[in-house]
Design a protein around this motif. Structure first.
Motif, PDB file in Angstrom:
ATOM      1  N   TRP A  88       0.850  -1.193   0.000  1.00 32.07           N
ATOM      2  CA  TRP A  88       0.000   0.000   0.000  1.00 32.07           C
ATOM      3  C   TRP A  88       0.882   1.238   0.000  1.00 32.07           C
ATOM      4  O   TRP A  88       2.051   1.183   0.390  1.00 32.07           O
ATOM      5  CB  TRP A  88      -0.890   0.020   1.245  1.00 32.07           C
ATOM      6  N   ASP A  89       0.303   2.372  -0.393  1.00 32.67           N
ATOM      7  CA  ASP A  89       1.041   3.635  -0.315  1.00 32.67           C
ATOM      8  C   ASP A  89       1.315   4.014   1.134  1.00 32.67           C
ATOM      9  O   ASP A  89       2.366   4.567   1.457  1.00 32.67           O
ATOM     10  CB  ASP A  89       0.242   4.759  -0.987  1.00 32.67           C
ATOM     11  N   ALA A  90       0.338   3.773   2.005  1.00 32.64           N
ATOM     12  CA  ALA A  90       0.477   4.154   3.418  1.00 32.64           C
ATOM     13  C   ALA A  90       0.131   2.964   4.299  1.00 32.64           C
ATOM     14  O   ALA A  90      -0.896   2.311   4.094  1.00 32.64           O
ATOM     15  CB  ALA A  90      -0.442   5.330   3.741  1.00 32.64           C
ATOM     16  N   VAL A  91       0.987   2.691   5.271  1.00 30.11           N
ATOM     17  CA  VAL A  91       0.781   1.563   6.179  1.00 30.11           C
ATOM     18  C   VAL A  91       0.886   2.063   7.618  1.00 30.11           C
ATOM     19  O   VAL A  91       1.818   2.803   7.963  1.00 30.11           O
ATOM     20  CB  VAL A  91       1.815   0.444   5.928  1.00 30.11           C
ATOM     21  N   PHE A  92      -0.070   1.636   8.444  1.00 27.06           N
ATOM     22  CA  PHE A  92      -0.052   1.928   9.871  1.00 27.06           C
ATOM     23  C   PHE A  92       0.178   0.616  10.617  1.00 27.06           C
ATOM     24  O   PHE A  92      -0.660  -0.295  10.556  1.00 27.06           O
ATOM     25  CB  PHE A  92      -1.379   2.556  10.304  1.00 27.06           C
ATOM     26  N   LEU A  93       1.311   0.497  11.270  1.00 28.81           N
ATOM     27  CA  LEU A  93       1.616  -0.666  12.096  1.00 28.81           C
ATOM     28  C   LEU A  93       1.243  -0.304  13.525  1.00 28.81           C
ATOM     29  O   LEU A  93       1.879   0.576  14.133  1.00 28.81           O
ATOM     30  CB  LEU A  93       3.093  -1.031  11.987  1.00 28.81           C
ATOM     31  N   GLY A 149       5.745  -6.358   7.743  1.00 27.81           N
ATOM     32  CA  GLY A 149       4.828  -5.232   7.863  1.00 27.81           C
ATOM     33  C   GLY A 149       5.440  -3.937   7.363  1.00 27.81           C
ATOM     34  O   GLY A 149       4.799  -3.183   6.614  1.00 27.81           O
ATOM     35  N   ILE A 150       6.673  -3.651   7.757  1.00 29.22           N
ATOM     36  CA  ILE A 150       7.339  -2.418   7.321  1.00 29.22           C
ATOM     37  C   ILE A 150       7.472  -2.370   5.808  1.00 29.22           C
ATOM     38  O   ILE A 150       7.211  -1.336   5.172  1.00 29.22           O
ATOM     39  CB  ILE A 150       8.724  -2.300   7.995  1.00 29.22           C
ATOM     40  N   THR A 151       7.842  -3.486   5.207  1.00 27.25           N
ATOM     41  CA  THR A 151       8.090  -3.497   3.760  1.00 27.25           C
ATOM     42  C   THR A 151       6.820  -3.558   2.927  1.00 27.25           C
ATOM     43  O   THR A 151       6.890  -3.618   1.702  1.00 27.25           O
ATOM     44  CB  THR A 151       9.005  -4.683   3.386  1.00 27.25           C
ATOM     45  N   ARG A 152       5.646  -3.499   3.568  1.00 32.18           N
ATOM     46  CA  ARG A 152       4.399  -3.369   2.801  1.00 32.18           C
ATOM     47  C   ARG A 152       4.182  -1.924   2.357  1.00 32.18           C
ATOM     48  O   ARG A 152       3.358  -1.658   1.485  1.00 32.18           O
ATOM     49  CB  ARG A 152       3.180  -3.800   3.626  1.00 32.18           C
ATOM     50  N   ALA A 153       4.871  -0.968   2.992  1.00 29.94           N
ATOM     51  CA  ALA A 153       4.622   0.461   2.764  1.00 29.94           C
ATOM     52  C   ALA A 153       5.453   0.979   1.595  1.00 29.94           C
ATOM     53  O   ALA A 153       6.667   0.756   1.532  1.00 29.94           O
ATOM     54  CB  ALA A 153       4.954   1.257   4.025  1.00 29.94           C
ATOM     55  N   ARG A 154       4.800   1.703   0.711  1.00 31.61           N
ATOM     56  CA  ARG A 154       5.525   2.332  -0.392  1.00 31.61           C
ATOM     57  C   ARG A 154       6.108   3.678   0.028  1.00 31.61           C
ATOM     58  O   ARG A 154       7.251   3.986  -0.287  1.00 31.61           O
ATOM     59  CB  ARG A 154       4.593   2.544  -1.591  1.00 31.61           C
ATOM     60  N   GLU A 155       5.303   4.495   0.721  1.00 30.08           N
ATOM     61  CA  GLU A 155       5.749   5.862   1.003  1.00 30.08           C
ATOM     62  C   GLU A 155       5.527   6.281   2.460  1.00 30.08           C
ATOM     63  O   GLU A 155       6.447   6.716   3.133  1.00 30.08           O
ATOM     64  CB  GLU A 155       5.017   6.834   0.073  1.00 30.08           C
TER      65      GLU A 155
END
Length: 710
Positions: free
Chosen positions: A517-522, A551-557
């Motif tokens: 995703w563009d934005a990820v909230f862990l 989880g961290i590497t799911r985020a694009r930006e």
């Protein structure tokens, strides 16, 4: 249309390989012999292997019908088939291990075994419950689930009820039962399946392996059919899947495997990266290519991911031997915002802060479908569902109702199918417009409704179908027809390859594997949740670190990491941020340096290392929690243990969380055997942290007091 490989000028090599980087190009152009691709997160592994297959087919090296591509989920297999079609290669078999084995089993069963193939069992729960009743064992839904998981682990590890006990030492007490009881349930379950003439998913692999081992003619036929193999997510293969792959190969080496040991997050199911890491030893002539250029994430996200793995400390000889040196990713995207670290006073405040930040992103132009909230356990989702609903933000819960099972989607597909003939006979319009016109009668409009609830959810589903039609019209070309679109929907329905729905995604970290995703909230990154409280060995903690890495590497930006210091508003602020964030948070460098001198964790003193009954060494974390080895009989009173289990079940149902989130079976056993009479006595037991003491302490003591009076 395809990627213009037929219309573009230049050589075949330039047309198919021209857009790949140096390492991807090496993968795609290495068409023979064993090939091992170590591919970091976001490095374009699927692109590399699909272009390899396309290049091999178009150059005549591969026959598409004689190549089998294997991956681990039906969705990933469907995605691979879709990409191959876009590259002009439509006949390659891309399947999961189970789907490939089932197809072979259905074909060879009559000649190898005779008769009709038994029915396939969808779920084990009912039969495991029946097996437990036959043995007069008291079970609840949580214990049945745990027993099912243990039986699945045993079968993919190629164990039988007869040899399970000797090979399962150190597995703790699955479902709250000792290993002898588990082996008896395992045998009873197998007996019931035989009586009912059914097989489960693990049997599909086991029986296929048995046929290939025992029937040379069948093995020869399969090996003649498939000459080349590609295995994705190779770090997740189980011993059983590896055995099946070896039998398919039959001593040949036309195999390409792709994986990343740092993304091994399913060890509890029997998955092991040892086959990936030992590939060069098995095939000394193998070519090994490392993909480390990360095209997914910004340099800031990549830096955090690298630092998370790089900050791992020694966990002892066994854990260190199992820990693979991570690939160090190199970001290829432009710079982006720094990851945000947010400490909140309680869970409710954390959910509200996250919802507020998501609203800011939406206002800034980020699509809701490009935002995800990821958590360690499914029980954490409720607070975020409520916060998003209160803010009027749409969401979808990954793992909830399947997209193609929704009524509006089923109705839409029926109407699209009914319209195929009329559309074929009439003037041709753009596919996207045709689909818009047809689903308009079901409630689709160009503009989204302002209201939420069921109306908005229905519109989101129909909008996803329209968007998919537009997408496929571009990728497959203007000649892509409505009939072909309906067939695509049918194939995606079988594979559960859902289109994108416009809503914030809520998902567990395990369910997020393979997505981005563009934005990820862990969220919920506090001790006890990350790492989870029952990760009580160095190897388990390492797997939790890898899970956070995924989880961290799911985020694009945009990447946000948050935790709360208390569970409820006004509660005691006794939660600590995850140890994995030490040295990564801007304010945690000093505490990380202090910890490196005093030890790697915040855990209380170690649980007993020897059995209090017989004095033997305790091998597993579960044994150490109880203070007793599995061979010694339990010392608790049955009525006390049953009362505690019933209380735990009620508490879990009330909170809508799995029972183990309240207390693991080992902790419950320790409580029943110790029978503490005060909070101080309860606090010294392994598995009772400050947050659980605060939340459950008084209730546990009340249950113990009441049961002692009976």
């Amino acid at each position: 249309m395809t990627e213009d490989i037929f219309d573009a000028g230049g050589s075949l090599e330039e047309r198919i390989l021209g857009g790949l980087d140096e390492e991807q190009r090496e993968v795609a152009s290495t068409l023979s012999g064993p090939l091992c691709v170590l591919a970091g997160a976001g490095t374009g592994k699927t692109r590399a292997i699909t272009h390899r297959i396309a290049y091999g087919v178009h150059s005549g090296v591969y026959s598409p019908q004689r190549l089998l591509a294997v991956t681990f989920t039906a969705r990933a297999a469907a995605e691979m088939r879709s990409r191959l079609r876009d590259l002009g290669v439509a006949n390659v078999q891309a399947r999961t291990f189970h789907a490939a084995a089932l197809r072979q089993l259905q074909f060879f069963w009559p000649q190898a075994i005779g008769g009709t193939l038994p029915s396939l069992l969808d779920h084990k729960a009912n039969m495991i419950a029946e097996a437990s009743r036959r043995l007069r064992l008291s079970t609840d839904r949580a214990s049945i689930r745990d027993l099912a998981a243990e039986i699945e682990w045993a079968k993919v590890s190629m164990l039988t009820p007869a040899n399970y006990l000797e090979n399962a030492q150190g597995r703790g007490t699955p479902g709250g039962f000792d290993l002898t009881a588990v082996s008896r349930v395992f045998q009873a379950y197998e007996d019931i399946k035989t009586d009912r003439n059914v097989i489960d998913f693990e049997d599909v692999l086991l029986i296929t392996v048995g046929i290939l081992q025992e029937d040379p003619k069948v093995a020869a036929t399969v090996r003649e059919q498939y000459r080349h193999f590609v295995v994705d997510e190779y770090q997740d293969v189980s011993p059983l899947q590896q055995r099946l792959l070896d039998l398919w190969l039959g001593g040949r080496d036309e195999l390409c495997v792709v994986g990343d040991a740092s993304q091994t997050i399913y060890s509890f199911t029997g998955a092991s990266p040892k086959h990936l890491l030992g590939f060069k030893a098995q095939f000394p002539a193998a070519t090994v290519v490392k993909l480390i250029r990360d095209y997914r994430s910004t340099p800031q996200v990549v830096k955090l991911a690298n630092e998370l793995l790089g900050s791992r400390r020694s966990g002892g000889p066994v854990a260190d031997a199992a820990w693979a040196p991570p690939l160090k990713l190199v970001a290829q995207r432009p710079t982006g915002p720094e990851p945000r670290f947010m400490e909140c006073p309680d869970d409710e405040a954390e959910a509200a802060v996250v919802a507020g930040r998501i609203q800011e992103l939406l206002n800034g132009g980020v699509k809701a479908s490009e935002i995800a909230i990821l958590f360690r356990t499914n029980g954490q989702s409720e607070a975020y569902e409520q916060a998003l609903a209160s803010a009027g933000i749409g969401y979808q819960l990954r793992g909830g109702e399947r997209f193609f099972a929704r009524k509006e989607v089923r109705d839409a597909i029926l109407q699209l199918r009914a319209a195929t003939r009329a559309v074929a006979e009439g003037p041709q319009e753009a596919l996207g417009q045709i689909v818009r016109d047809i689903v308009a009668s079901l409630g689709y409009t160009e503009a989204a409704p302002h209201s939420g609830g069921a109306l908005r959810e229905r519109w989101e589903s129909l909008a996803a179908l329209v968007a998919l039609a537009d997408e496929l019209a571009v990728s497959r070309g203007e000649s892509f027809t409505l009939a072909e679109f309906v067939n695509e929907l049918q194939e995606r329905s079988v594979a559960q390859h859902a289109p994108t729905v416009q809503g914030v995604t809520l998902a567990s970290l395990h369910a997020a594997k393979g997505l981005e995703w563009d934005a990820v909230f862990l969220v919920g990154l506090s001790e006890g949740l990350m790492p989870i409280s029952f990760a009580d060995t160095p190897e388990d903690v390492d797997e939790e670190r890898r899970l956070l890495y995924v989880g961290i590497t799911r985020a694009r930006e945009h990447l946000n990491l948050s935790w709360s210091t208390a569970r409820t508003p006004g509660g005691r602020a006794n939660r600590k941020p995850s140890r994995f964030l030490d040295g990564l948070r801007p304010d945690s460098v000093a505490s990380a340096n202090a910890r490196s001198k005093t030890g790697p964790t915040r855990r209380k003193a170690a649980a007993p290392a020897s059995c209090r009954v017989c004095g033997s060494m305790l091998g597993s974390g579960a044994e150490r929690k109880v203070g007793r080895c599995n061979q010694c009989p339990p010392t608790y009173e049955e009525q006390t243990f049953d009362a505690l289990r019933q209380w735990r079940l009620d508490e879990a149902k009330s909170a809508d969380v799995p029972a183990y989130v309240v207390f693991t079976d080992a902790t419950l056993t320790a409580i029943a055997e110790a029978k503490p009479s005060s909070l101080e006595e309860l606090a010294v037991l392994a598995g009772i942290g400050p947050s659980k003491l605060e939340r459950y302490g008084e209730a546990v003591l009340a249950v113990l007091a009441e049961s002692s009076e009976l």
